[in-house]
Design an enzyme around this catalytic site. Sequence first.
Site, short mmCIF file in Angstrom:
data_model
loop_
_atom_site.label_atom_id
_atom_site.label_comp_id
_atom_site.label_asym_id
_atom_site.label_seq_id
_atom_site.Cartn_x
_atom_site.Cartn_y
_atom_site.Cartn_z
N GLU A 1 0.85 -1.18 0.00
CA GLU A 1 0.00 0.00 0.00
C GLU A 1 0.89 1.23 0.00
O GLU A 1 1.73 1.39 0.88
CB GLU A 1 -0.94 0.00 1.20
CG GLU A 1 -1.78 1.25 1.34
CD GLU A 1 -2.57 1.58 0.07
OE1 GLU A 1 -2.52 2.76 -0.36
OE2 GLU A 1 -3.21 0.67 -0.49
N ASP B 1 -5.39 -4.75 -7.97
CA ASP B 1 -6.63 -3.99 -7.78
C ASP B 1 -6.29 -2.51 -7.66
O ASP B 1 -6.44 -1.92 -6.59
CB ASP B 1 -7.35 -4.52 -6.53
CG ASP B 1 -8.57 -3.70 -6.17
OD1 ASP B 1 -9.16 -3.08 -7.07
OD2 ASP B 1 -8.92 -3.66 -4.97
#
Length: 285
Positions: free
Chosen positions: A117, A168
């Site tokens: 992330e 994603d």
Amino acid sequence: MNYRHAFHAGNHADVLKHIVLLAIIEALKLKDSPFFVLDTHAGRGNYLLASGESRKTAEAEQGIFRLMGEASMPDVIEHYLRAVQAGNPVGALVAYPGSPLLAAQSMRAQDRLAACELQPDEAQALKSLFAHDSRVAVHARDGYSAMKAMLPPRIGDTRYGRGLVLIDPPYEAQDAEYPQIISHLREALGRWPNACYAVWYPIKLRRSLQPFLRKAAALPAKSLLLAELQVRPDDSPLRLNGSGMLMFNPPWQLDKALAPALPVLKKALGEAGATTRLEWLSLPE
């Protein structure tokens, strides 16, 4: 900060993506040997459905909450619903688990997850979530560069011949995102050819997807399966009309596991003009 995950937690796109994710992991667990999961755009891992970001769209009410009230679901949907409920009080849905948490909950002791992330606040929340889980490594870094650095995966003396890469991205600029996905997939397939790669993509105007799907089908994968859920006609580029999952090298019989779920999702989550699609773009040998 990118609040895409928080805004849409538990919506119809999350439902499809996470049903597919869990179905792939369950297939990987059929063999005793360990597997490795790389989540390239992991988010914070868990989302409070009563938070300000979630309440702005209330998309969970048109997604996961509708399914929670249904009875007699296909196996892959039932498994997904149990996984979502696992971190919540009995009979209530307070928080929605993101893909890294769902993956970690489903993994065995010998399996490993790397969750990437880039957004600092989201990455810190993710690190806190998995602070006491030695199976999970959180990386505050770009997920595409992690594909190059981490594949094929090796942790200590263990080499992982099997696994899953979940891609994603936020699709903040779709036309720019698709070439990145194709480029990094081509390289990753060369580095770790036996893994399954699952790519989530939004559907706003379907015709804009055709070049991406053609290029994806030309990549050197053994097979390519597509699953889509469109909850309304793709007549507006300003809203998320549906989404799809591209699965490179999917586990054996994944298509048969997903087939009964898509019509149920269409009926439960769709509006007038809703459609589904389950199709091999490249058949396994």
